[in-house]
Design a protein around this motif. Structure first.
Motif, PDB file in Angstrom:
ATOM      1  N   ASP A 109      -3.215  -0.722 -10.625  1.00  0.00           N
ATOM      2  CA  ASP A 109      -2.606  -1.742  -9.580  1.00  0.00           C
ATOM      3  C   ASP A 109      -3.367  -3.205  -9.792  1.00  0.00           C
ATOM      4  OD1 ASP A 109      -0.988  -0.281  -7.167  1.00  0.00           O
ATOM      5  OD2 ASP A 109      -2.514   0.965  -8.131  1.00  0.00           O
ATOM      6  N   HIS A 145      -1.902  -5.685 -10.658  1.00  0.00           N
ATOM      7  CA  HIS A 145      -1.047  -6.724 -10.089  1.00  0.00           C
ATOM      8  C   HIS A 145      -1.156  -8.323 -10.304  1.00  0.00           C
ATOM      9  CE1 HIS A 145       0.623  -4.481  -6.310  1.00  0.00           C
ATOM     10  NE2 HIS A 145      -0.503  -3.901  -6.567  1.00  0.00           N
ATOM     11  N   ASP A 160       1.850  -0.507 -11.118  1.00  0.00           N
ATOM     12  CA  ASP A 160       1.534  -1.971 -10.565  1.00  0.00           C
ATOM     13  C   ASP A 160       0.747  -2.927 -11.292  1.00  0.00           C
ATOM     14  OD1 ASP A 160       3.447  -1.165  -8.408  1.00  0.00           O
ATOM     15  OD2 ASP A 160       1.782  -1.374  -6.760  1.00  0.00           O
ATOM     16  N   HIS A 190       2.369   7.411  -9.918  1.00  0.00           N
ATOM     17  CA  HIS A 190       1.906   6.139  -9.072  1.00  0.00           C
ATOM     18  C   HIS A 190       1.574   6.360  -7.520  1.00  0.00           C
ATOM     19  CE1 HIS A 190       1.298   1.885  -8.187  1.00  0.00           C
ATOM     20  NE2 HIS A 190       2.244   2.039  -7.230  1.00  0.00           N
ATOM     21  N   HIS A 247      -1.270   3.356  -6.403  1.00  0.00           N
ATOM     22  CA  HIS A 247      -0.497   2.764  -5.160  1.00  0.00           C
ATOM     23  C   HIS A 247      -1.335   2.539  -3.936  1.00  0.00           C
ATOM     24  CE1 HIS A 247       3.113   2.334  -3.087  1.00  0.00           C
ATOM     25  NE2 HIS A 247       2.995   3.357  -2.530  1.00  0.00           N
ATOM     26  N   HIS A 254      -4.354   1.886  -3.118  1.00  0.00           N
ATOM     27  CA  HIS A 254      -5.493   0.790  -3.481  1.00  0.00           C
ATOM     28  C   HIS A 254      -6.819   1.203  -2.520  1.00  0.00           C
ATOM     29  CE1 HIS A 254      -3.072  -2.776  -4.522  1.00  0.00           C
ATOM     30  NE2 HIS A 254      -2.400  -1.862  -4.943  1.00  0.00           N
ATOM     31  N   TYR A 263       1.645  -7.558   2.428  1.00  0.00           N
ATOM     32  CA  TYR A 263       1.935  -8.037   0.965  1.00  0.00           C
ATOM     33  C   TYR A 263       3.403  -7.342   0.429  1.00  0.00           C
ATOM     34  CZ  TYR A 263       1.049  -4.143  -2.068  1.00  0.00           C
ATOM     35  OH  TYR A 263       0.863  -2.870  -2.925  1.00  0.00           O
TER      36      TYR A 263
HETATM   37 FE   LIG Z   1      -0.473  -1.501  -5.930  1.00  0.00          FE
END
Ligand SMILES: [Fe+2]
Length: 275
Positions: A21, A23, A63, A164, A203, A205, A275
């Motif tokens: 993740d 991002h 992600d 994920h 996923h 976090h 988010y």
């Molecule tokens: Fe994520």
């Protein structure tokens, strides 16, 4: 493309790193809820390179990008190149196909294979749980059939499954509605293969090390923002960014631990409502 990747090993222990993740944005200075995701990812990569853990490959569990601009995949590829190890990946809900495959394929250190034969005793199988335009996950009939065929191909090998989405709840209603929706179908496939040892995901976090139907379920902090467990409303956590070290032994045992940045300089904007 080869159907599988053969990760050669001189000793009997397979050592892996999970990053998840990140991002990333196509623009270097963009931020996610106040965190510059490029800078926090670079800080993670820096600390990994100063760590004594001697791993053979990296699993990036989705992600990888945030802004739906596939140029961010180049940023991911260029940044992880400094690790000097083969990088494997799978899709998260924020990723975009077919751009993800196309852009990552331009980088020779990024491996497209989803079946990794790791040493003599393990195989790692990477699944795509992405649902187009939805944050929740689902394993398609094709993915479940592929998983079953790969499990049947090497029934004597121990197995680490990567995907994920989360299977177990985080006790956070806002997040748990976006879990893997057909975990029963996954359980049914896995149930025929007793050498499956663990399921590794991103996923959510946050760190998880738990048991689901005799499988060890491992989740890992993001390299950018963290979600606080046990919060029904969206809530950010102030823990530092992290990654996971994994050692897979010849007898099927797994040793693993989450590492985090030793400095806590990438703090999110706590006024964020989602988010
Ligand atoms: Fe994520």
């Amino acid at each position: 493309m080869n159907e599988f990747y053969s990760l050669e090993k001189k000793d009997s222990v397979v050592r892996l790193l999970q990053i998840t993740d990140p991002h990333l944005f196509s623009a270097k200075h963009d931020t996610l809820l106040g965190v510059n995701t490029t800078d926090s990812f670079q800080a993670v990569l820096d600390q990994i390179q100063h760590s004594p853990f001697n791993y053979e490959a990296v699993l990036a569990t989705g992600d990888l990008i945030q802004d739906h601009n596939p140029e961010a995949y180049h940023r991911f590829a260029e940044m992880v190149k400094q690790l000097g190890k083969p990088i494997f990946w799978l899709e998260g809900n924020h990723d975009q196909q077919p751009q993800m495959s196309l852009y990552l394929a331009k980088h020779s250190h990024i491996q497209p294979e989803k079946q990794i034969l790791a040493g003599s005793h393990w195989q790692i199988l990477l699944l795509n749980s992405q649902v187009a335009n939805a944050p929740s996950g689902n394993l398609s009939f094709g993915q479940l059939a592929w998983l079953e065929s790969k499990l049947a191909e090497y029934p004597e090998r121990y197995v680490l499954v990567g995907l994920h989405h989360n299977i177990l709840p985080t006790n956070s209603a806002w997040l748990d509605q976006h879990c893997l929706k057909n975990s029963d179908a996954l359980a049914e496939v896995l149930s025929h293969y007793p050498n499956v040892k663990a399921i590794l995901h991103g996923h959510i976090h946050q760190e998880v090390d738990a048991i689901w139907k005799n499988y060890r379920v491992l989740a890992t902090p993001s390299t950018c923002i963290q979600f606080k467990p046990n919060c029904n409303e969206f809530t950010l956590d102030l823990l530092p960014q992290g990654w996971r070290e994994l050692s897979l032994f010849a007898d099927g045992r797994i040793e693993t631990r989450v590492k985090r940045l030793t400095s806590n300089e990438f703090l999110p904007d706590l006024r964020s409502k989602g988010y």
